[in-house]
Design an enzyme around this catalytic site. Sequence first.
Site, PDB file in Angstrom:
ATOM      1  N   THR A  16       0.881  -1.242  -0.066  1.00 43.32           N
ATOM      2  CA  THR A  16      -0.064  -0.018  -0.119  1.00 43.32           C
ATOM      3  C   THR A  16       0.817   1.344   0.066  1.00 43.32           C
ATOM      4  OG1 THR A  16      -0.246   0.196   2.428  1.00 43.32           O
ATOM      5  CG2 THR A  16      -1.716  -1.208   1.353  1.00 43.32           C
ATOM      6  N   ASP A  17       0.175   2.391  -0.223  1.00 44.39           N
ATOM      7  CA  ASP A  17       0.881   3.809  -0.189  1.00 44.39           C
ATOM      8  C   ASP A  17       0.566   4.193   1.215  1.00 44.39           C
ATOM      9  OD1 ASP A  17      -1.668   4.588  -0.005  1.00 44.39           O
ATOM     10  OD2 ASP A  17      -1.824   5.339  -2.168  1.00 44.39           O
ATOM     11  N   MET A  18       0.967   5.625   1.602  1.00 48.32           N
ATOM     12  CA  MET A  18       0.885   6.177   2.732  1.00 48.32           C
ATOM     13  C   MET A  18      -0.664   6.243   3.197  1.00 48.32           C
ATOM     14  SD  MET A  18       3.774   6.328   3.910  1.00 48.32           S
ATOM     15  CE  MET A  18       3.795   7.735   5.155  1.00 48.32           C
ATOM     16  N   GLY A  20      -2.923   3.766   2.742  1.00 49.36           N
ATOM     17  CA  GLY A  20      -3.362   2.708   3.063  1.00 49.36           C
ATOM     18  C   GLY A  20      -4.120   1.867   1.917  1.00 49.36           C
ATOM     19  N   ILE A  21      -3.832   2.392   0.865  1.00 50.44           N
ATOM     20  CA  ILE A  21      -4.295   2.043  -0.462  1.00 50.44           C
ATOM     21  C   ILE A  21      -3.507   1.043  -1.390  1.00 50.44           C
ATOM     22  CG2 ILE A  21      -5.481   2.660  -2.734  1.00 50.44           C
ATOM     23  CD1 ILE A  21      -6.605   5.331  -1.221  1.00 50.44           C
TER      24      ILE A  21
END
Length: 98
Positions: A16-18, A20-21
């Site tokens: 995930t990215d920052m 949370g995706i």
Amino acid sequence: MACEFKITRRVEFSETDMAGIVHYANFFRYMEATESAFFRSLGFSLMTRQVNPPVGWPRVHAECDYSQPLYFEDEVEIHLLVVEKRAKVLAYEFRFAS
């Protein structure tokens, strides 16, 4: 010639990215992991070295439409559907359900 296979997995933090995706490229990794599990369930591998030359399954086309995001710790089912099978072609459709 309907054939369907599915696996269930949980989204890991590293995918995930920052926010949370899940990063979009990871969907292709999920599809490849499902394809590998499908082959193993049939007693095969995506690549075999038992013959010369080794046999593999090169990609000639891949696309993905993103309809909703996945988030860290989501549980997702990845469905593999065989939509075409010929002598030198094996085509799939993947569906994600969370």
